[in-house]
Scaffold this motif. Sequence first.
Motif, PDB file in Angstrom:
ATOM      1  N   ALA A 150       8.212  -2.254  -2.652  1.00 25.88           N
ATOM      2  CA  ALA A 150       8.194  -3.705  -2.291  1.00 25.88           C
ATOM      3  C   ALA A 150       6.686  -4.353  -2.211  1.00 25.88           C
ATOM      4  CB  ALA A 150       9.091  -4.191  -1.428  1.00 25.88           C
ATOM      5  N   ALA A 180       4.892  -3.812  -5.047  1.00 24.98           N
ATOM      6  CA  ALA A 180       5.301  -4.686  -6.312  1.00 24.98           C
ATOM      7  C   ALA A 180       4.902  -6.169  -6.123  1.00 24.98           C
ATOM      8  CB  ALA A 180       6.879  -4.794  -6.410  1.00 24.98           C
ATOM      9  N   THR A 191      22.345   4.344  -0.273  1.00 19.31           N
ATOM     10  CA  THR A 191      21.156   3.528  -0.051  1.00 19.31           C
ATOM     11  C   THR A 191      21.219   2.759   1.181  1.00 19.31           C
ATOM     12  OG1 THR A 191      19.939   1.385  -0.740  1.00 19.31           O
ATOM     13  CG2 THR A 191      22.154   1.831  -1.608  1.00 19.31           C
ATOM     14  N   ALA A 192      20.284   3.068   1.940  1.00 19.07           N
ATOM     15  CA  ALA A 192      20.520   2.407   3.598  1.00 19.07           C
ATOM     16  C   ALA A 192      19.590   1.246   3.413  1.00 19.07           C
ATOM     17  CB  ALA A 192      19.463   3.522   4.504  1.00 19.07           C
ATOM     18  N   VAL A 193      19.101   0.755   2.525  1.00 18.29           N
ATOM     19  CA  VAL A 193      18.255  -0.606   2.378  1.00 18.29           C
ATOM     20  C   VAL A 193      19.384  -1.560   2.005  1.00 18.29           C
ATOM     21  CG1 VAL A 193      16.566  -1.760   1.286  1.00 18.29           C
ATOM     22  CG2 VAL A 193      16.256   0.522   1.672  1.00 18.29           C
ATOM     23  N   LEU A 239      13.135  -9.669  -2.452  1.00 18.32           N
ATOM     24  CA  LEU A 239      12.055  -9.241  -3.462  1.00 18.32           C
ATOM     25  C   LEU A 239      12.198  -9.904  -4.600  1.00 18.32           C
ATOM     26  CD1 LEU A 239       9.742  -7.332  -3.905  1.00 18.32           C
ATOM     27  CD2 LEU A 239      11.242  -5.422  -4.622  1.00 18.32           C
ATOM     28  N   LEU A 288      16.478  -7.085 -11.634  1.00 17.95           N
ATOM     29  CA  LEU A 288      16.504  -6.298 -10.141  1.00 17.95           C
ATOM     30  C   LEU A 288      17.852  -6.919  -9.606  1.00 17.95           C
ATOM     31  CD1 LEU A 288      15.021  -4.370  -8.217  1.00 17.95           C
ATOM     32  CD2 LEU A 288      13.946  -6.139  -7.330  1.00 17.95           C
ATOM     33  N   PHE A 301      11.365   2.165  -0.072  1.00 13.50           N
ATOM     34  CA  PHE A 301      11.765   0.596  -0.630  1.00 13.50           C
ATOM     35  C   PHE A 301      10.348  -0.258   0.020  1.00 13.50           C
ATOM     36  CE2 PHE A 301      12.963  -3.563   0.283  1.00 13.50           C
ATOM     37  CZ  PHE A 301      13.448  -4.269  -0.880  1.00 13.50           C
ATOM     38  N   TYR A 327      16.587  -6.335  -1.461  1.00 17.76           N
ATOM     39  CA  TYR A 327      16.440  -6.343  -2.836  1.00 17.76           C
ATOM     40  C   TYR A 327      16.543  -7.604  -3.565  1.00 17.76           C
ATOM     41  CZ  TYR A 327      16.992  -1.300  -3.165  1.00 17.76           C
ATOM     42  OH  TYR A 327      17.093   0.109  -3.237  1.00 17.76           O
ATOM     43  N   THR A 378      16.282   3.759  -6.987  1.00 19.97           N
ATOM     44  CA  THR A 378      17.041   3.972  -5.866  1.00 19.97           C
ATOM     45  C   THR A 378      18.164   3.046  -5.835  1.00 19.97           C
ATOM     46  OG1 THR A 378      15.920   1.766  -5.070  1.00 19.97           O
ATOM     47  CG2 THR A 378      14.681   3.706  -4.512  1.00 19.97           C
ATOM     48  N   LEU A 390       8.981  -1.416  -9.983  1.00 20.36           N
ATOM     49  CA  LEU A 390      10.465  -1.758 -10.002  1.00 20.36           C
ATOM     50  C   LEU A 390      11.269  -0.724 -10.784  1.00 20.36           C
ATOM     51  CD1 LEU A 390       9.976  -5.399 -11.497  1.00 20.36           C
ATOM     52  CD2 LEU A 390      10.779  -4.763  -9.496  1.00 20.36           C
ATOM     53  N   LEU A 450       9.645 -12.344  -6.369  1.00 15.99           N
ATOM     54  CA  LEU A 450       8.885 -11.949  -7.695  1.00 15.99           C
ATOM     55  C   LEU A 450       9.172 -13.097  -8.607  1.00 15.99           C
ATOM     56  CD1 LEU A 450       9.354  -8.139  -8.252  1.00 15.99           C
ATOM     57  CD2 LEU A 450       7.314  -9.170  -7.335  1.00 15.99           C
ATOM     58  N   GLU A 485      14.691   6.219   3.078  1.00 17.93           N
ATOM     59  CA  GLU A 485      14.765   5.271   1.882  1.00 17.93           C
ATOM     60  C   GLU A 485      14.290   3.934   2.109  1.00 17.93           C
ATOM     61  OE1 GLU A 485      18.796   5.692   2.238  1.00 17.93           O
ATOM     62  OE2 GLU A 485      18.902   7.310   0.651  1.00 17.93           O
ATOM     63  N   ARG A 486      14.277   3.445   3.299  1.00 20.13           N
ATOM     64  CA  ARG A 486      13.762   2.288   3.921  1.00 20.13           C
ATOM     65  C   ARG A 486      12.323   2.247   3.521  1.00 20.13           C
ATOM     66  NH1 ARG A 486      16.877  -1.415   7.018  1.00 20.13           N
ATOM     67  NH2 ARG A 486      19.003  -0.423   7.459  1.00 20.13           N
ATOM     68  N   LEU A 530      12.265   1.271  -7.795  1.00 21.99           N
ATOM     69  CA  LEU A 530      13.420   0.515  -7.255  1.00 21.99           C
ATOM     70  C   LEU A 530      14.626   0.528  -7.887  1.00 21.99           C
ATOM     71  CD1 LEU A 530      11.680  -2.503  -5.979  1.00 21.99           C
ATOM     72  CD2 LEU A 530      12.250  -0.665  -4.693  1.00 21.99           C
TER      73      LEU A 530
END
Lengths: 165, 106
Positions: free
Chosen positions: A11, A14, B2-4, B12, B46, A7, B9, A47, A41, B16, A3-4, A44
């Motif tokens: 990212a 993007a 979700t491990a993030v 990011l 986001l 991402f 996020y 996720t 996006l 943007l 997952e990392r 994302l």
Amino acid sequence: MAERLFFFLCALVAISTAVGMVASRNPVRSALLLVANFFCLAMLYFTLSAQFVGIIQIIVYAGAIMVLFLFVIMLLNLGSPEAQLQERELRRPLAWLLAIGLFLVLVSQVFLVVNAQPQPHGAAGTARMIGSAMFTQWSFPLLIVAVLLTVGVIGSILLARRRSA
Amino acid sequence: MTAVPASAYLTLAAFLFAIGAAGVLIKRNPIVIFMCIELMLNAVNLTFLTFALHQPNLQAQVAGHVFVLFVIGVAAAEVAVGLGIIVVIFRLRETIDVDSVSLLRE
């Protein structure tokens, strides 16, 4: 770990497409880079367990709104090299300085605020939940958005009409 | 699931948003300025979805998703009217450079 990695890839693409969109002088190239950015996006959003919003992002933004942009670019013949507008070179450092300052202010807030754990319900991103919430709890804002879209459509028709009569 | 972390996020999204703001200041083509505004709106979306995932109850999570859909709807209306105005300006003045369109200042 996967997952990392996903991402990080999304990212990276993007960010690079966003920078490319601003740096490009050709508006057609900017529009296509923005479409790629919207796709990243949307990935994302997936996720973040927001399936419905991700699909809507692809259909409405990448499908409809960007086609409208490309249509106007073609209509005004802005894609040809001789139609390129000159960038204002002098203001460039100041604008980037402002953007970096804005980024630093936002990121400082990010690391002050967030220490929460994600609480995925799984059902929050489905069309069933969003639809039932939108037509019960959020029905009045939905009506206002509907009126806004109708006024927008009528206004753009009135603007585009030739005043020959 | 979700491990993030959420801060990734949000960072990011902040990046943007800053890129979009820089684009609005730099570009002279109003169509590209509109694209930069769309980029900023997407950065905000986001953050909405990131915070929605971190809400404790289901209703608040759904509210975040509904708000993102409203933002998309308002962006669509804005693009329709804005591009109509750009077409009219091009028809009147044969250019859409935002520096040469200063009718209200003169």
